[in-house]
Design a protein around this motif. Structure first.
Motif, short mmCIF file in Angstrom:
data_model
loop_
_atom_site.label_atom_id
_atom_site.label_comp_id
_atom_site.label_asym_id
_atom_site.label_seq_id
_atom_site.Cartn_x
_atom_site.Cartn_y
_atom_site.Cartn_z
N PRO A 34 27.31 83.02 67.18
CA PRO A 34 25.43 82.04 67.21
C PRO A 34 24.92 82.81 66.67
CG PRO A 34 26.44 83.65 69.39
CD PRO A 34 27.63 83.33 68.11
N GLN A 35 24.40 82.70 65.23
CA GLN A 35 22.95 83.15 64.78
C GLN A 35 21.41 83.19 65.56
OE1 GLN A 35 23.19 83.25 61.51
NE2 GLN A 35 25.24 82.41 62.07
N THR A 83 24.12 91.30 72.10
CA THR A 83 23.28 92.11 70.41
C THR A 83 24.90 92.32 69.79
OG1 THR A 83 22.02 93.47 72.04
CG2 THR A 83 22.40 93.80 69.37
N TYR A 84 24.41 91.95 68.24
CA TYR A 84 26.23 92.44 67.63
C TYR A 84 24.69 92.83 66.24
CZ TYR A 84 25.49 88.04 66.66
OH TYR A 84 25.03 86.12 67.03
N ASP A 85 25.77 92.74 65.59
CA ASP A 85 25.58 93.29 63.67
C ASP A 85 26.98 93.20 62.59
OD1 ASP A 85 26.98 95.30 64.27
OD2 ASP A 85 24.97 96.75 63.98
N GLU A 86 26.41 93.53 61.81
CA GLU A 86 27.23 93.09 60.05
C GLU A 86 29.29 94.01 60.69
OE1 GLU A 86 24.80 96.08 58.87
OE2 GLU A 86 24.48 94.21 60.12
N THR A 87 28.61 95.02 61.93
CA THR A 87 29.56 96.21 62.27
C THR A 87 30.84 95.36 63.33
OG1 THR A 87 28.32 96.79 63.56
CG2 THR A 87 28.11 97.34 61.53
N GLY A 129 29.92 96.96 67.01
CA GLY A 129 30.77 97.42 66.11
C GLY A 129 31.76 97.28 66.75
N ALA A 130 31.61 96.81 67.97
CA ALA A 130 33.11 96.33 69.01
C ALA A 130 33.70 95.30 68.01
CB ALA A 130 32.61 95.29 69.98
N ASN A 131 35.22 95.25 68.53
CA ASN A 131 36.68 94.82 67.56
C ASN A 131 36.95 93.70 68.87
OD1 ASN A 131 38.90 94.04 65.78
ND2 ASN A 131 39.16 95.68 66.00
#
Length: 400
Positions: free
Chosen positions: A396-397, A382-386, A364-366
Motif C-alpha cells: 500500500p502507498q 512502516t517500510y521503505d525501499e529496503t 529492511g525486512a525480507n
C-alpha cells in the motif's frame, strides 16, 4: 569473648562485690561499736556527774564487755555472709563459663558434622550409579536447609552452587540415549524442580531459597520435561534447552540470551518481557505463546511455529523468521526492522481486528515468498525501499 577476657571480667565483678560487702560490714561494725562505746561512755560520765557509787563501775564494765562480744559476733556473721555471697557468685560465674564453653564446643561439633556431610555428598554426586546421584541431590538439598538453620547461609549457597554446577556439566553422550540417559534427565529435572519450588517459597519459610542465588546460566537441560515450571526472571543465559518440554512454562522476564531452544515446545508459554536476543528457536513450537514486549533481536526463528502468538511490542529486529508460521499472530507495535521473513506465513495476521493499526516496523525486512493473505498489519506498517516484498505483491502507498 576469649577465656582471658571472661576471667578478667569475672574477677572485676567479684572484686567490686567484695568491696561492696566489706564497706557494708565495716559501716555496720563501726555503727555498733560506736553506739555501744558511745552509750557506755555516756552512762559512765553520767554516773560520775551525778555521784553514783563507785561500785557501779563493775556492772558497767561487764555491760561494755558484753556489747563488745555482741559486736564481734555480728561482725563474724557478716564476714561469713560475705564469704558465702562471694562463693555463690564464683559458682555462678564458673557455671556460666562452663555453659558457654559447652555451647561453643557443641557448635563446633555440629559445624564439623555438617562439613563432613558435604564432603561425603560431593564425593558421590558424580557416581556412575544414577540412583546414588539422585540420592545425593536430595541429601544436598537437606544439607542446604540444615546450614540455613545453623545460621550459615553462605554455606547453604555452597550446596546450591554444587547443584547448579551439576546442571552445567554437559549432558552425557550415550550410545543408546533412549534408555541410558533417561535417569540422567530425571536427575536434572529433579534439581530444576527443587530450585523452581524453593525460590517461590516465602522468605520466612525455613526451606525457602528466595534469598539465594539460583541462576541457571549455561545449564544443560536437553529434552527435559519442564512443563508448567516457574522460571520467572530466572537467568538462563546460554542454557541448552534443545527439545525441552516447556509447555505452559512461566518465563516472564527470564533471561534466555544466546539460549538453545531448538525444537523446544513452548506452547502457551508465558514469555512476556523475556530476553531472547541471539537465541536459537529454530523449529520451536510457540503456538499461542505470550511474547508481548519480548526481546528477540538477532534470534533465529527459522521454521518456528508462532501461530496465534502474542508478539505485541516485541523486538524482532534482525530476527531470522525464514519459513516461520505467523498465522493469526498479534504483531501490534512489533519491531521487525531488518527481519528476514523469507517464505514466512503471515496469513490472517490481524484478521480478528482488520481495522486496527499494528504499527509494525518492516524497514529492511525480507518478505520474499511470504504469505501475506489477509495480513492487514501491512497497511499500518512502516517500510521503505529496503523492504523486500513477495513477488507480485504491491504494498500500500503511504497515502492509501
Amino acid at each position: 569473648m576469649s577465656e582471658v577476657e571472661k576471667t578478667t571480667e569475672t574477677a572485676v565483678e567479684m572484686s567490686a562485690d567484695r568491696g561492696l560487702v566489706m564497706m557494708r560490714s565495716r559501716s555496720l561494725w563501726f555503727g555498733l561499736v560506736g553506739t555501744t562505746v558511745g552509750g557506755g561512755a555516756a552512762g559512765f560520765g553520767a554516773a560520775l556527774l551525778f555521784g553514783v557509787q563507785a561500785g557501779f563501775s563493775q556492772p558497767l564494765a561487764t555491760f561494755l564487755a558484753g556489747a563488745g562480744a555482741l559486736s564481734a559476733g555480728i561482725l563474724a556473721y557478716l564476714n561469713g555472709e560475705r564469704t558465702r555471697d562471694l562463693t555463690k557468685r564464683q559458682h555462678e560465674a564458673d557455671t556460666r563459663r562452663e555453659r558457654e564453653r559447652h555451647q561453643e564446643d557443641s557448635r563446633h561439633a555440629k559445624e564439623s558434622a555438617l562439613r563432613d556431610r558435604y564432603t561425603a555428598i560431593a564425593a558421590q554426586i558424580a557416581d556412575e550409579s544414577a540412583a546414588i546421584r539422585q540420592a545425593r541431590v536430595y541429601a544436598l538439598t537437606a544439607l542446604a536447609d540444615d546450614w540455613h538453620a545453623f545460621g550459615e547461609d553462605d554455606e547453604r549457597q555452597v550446596c546450591i552452587n554444587l547443584l547448579r554446577w551439576y546442571l552445567r556439566v554437559p549432558f552425557p553422550e550415550n550410545d543408546v540415549p533412549q534408555r541410558s540417559d533417561l535417569p540422567e534427565r530425571e536427575i536434572r529435572q529433579t534439581i530444576v524442580k527443587i530450585l523452581s519450588e524453593r525460590r517461590r517459597r516465602p522468605a520466612d519459610d525455613p526451606k525457602s531459597w528466595a534469598t539465594a542465588v539460583l541462576s541457571l546460566h549455561y545449564a544443560s537441560l536437553q529434552n527435559c520435561a519442564l512443563s508448567h515450571y516457574d522460571f520467572t526472571k530466572l537467568n538462563l543465559t546460554g542454557a541448552d534447552l534443545a527439545g525441552a518440554d516447556l509447555l505452559n512454562a512461566k518465563l516472564t522476564g527470564a533471561k534466555l540470551l544466546n539460549a538453545n531452544l531448538t525444537g523446544a515446545t513452548l506452547y502457551d508459554a508465558k514469555l512476556t518481557g523475556a530476553f531472547l536476543a541471539d537465541s536459537n528457536l529454530r523449529d520451536a513450537n510457540l503456538i499461542s505463546a505470550d511474547l508481548a514486549g519480548a526481546s528477540l533481536n538477532l534470534a533465529s526463528l527459522v521454521d518456528a511455529n508462532l501461530a496465534f502468538a502474542n508478539l505485541t511490542g516485541a523486538n524482532l529486529s534482525d530476527t531470522d523468521l525464514t519459513g516461520a508460521n505467523l498465522n493469526g499472530a498479534n504483531l501490534t507495535g512489533a519491531n521487525l526492522t531488518g527481519a528476514n521473513l523469507t517464505g514466512a506465513n503471515v496469513a490472517a495476521v490481524n484478521a480478528a481486528s482488520p481495522v486496527s493499526c499494528w504499527n509494525a516496523n518492516l524497514t529492511g525486512a525480507n518478505l520474499t515468498g511470504a504469505n501475506l493473505t489477509d495480513a492487514s498489519f501491512i497497511y499500518c506498517a512502516t517500510y521503505d525501499e529496503t523492504t523486500h516484498w513477495p513477488e507480485g505483491f504491491t504494498p500500500p502507498q503511504p497515502d492509501a
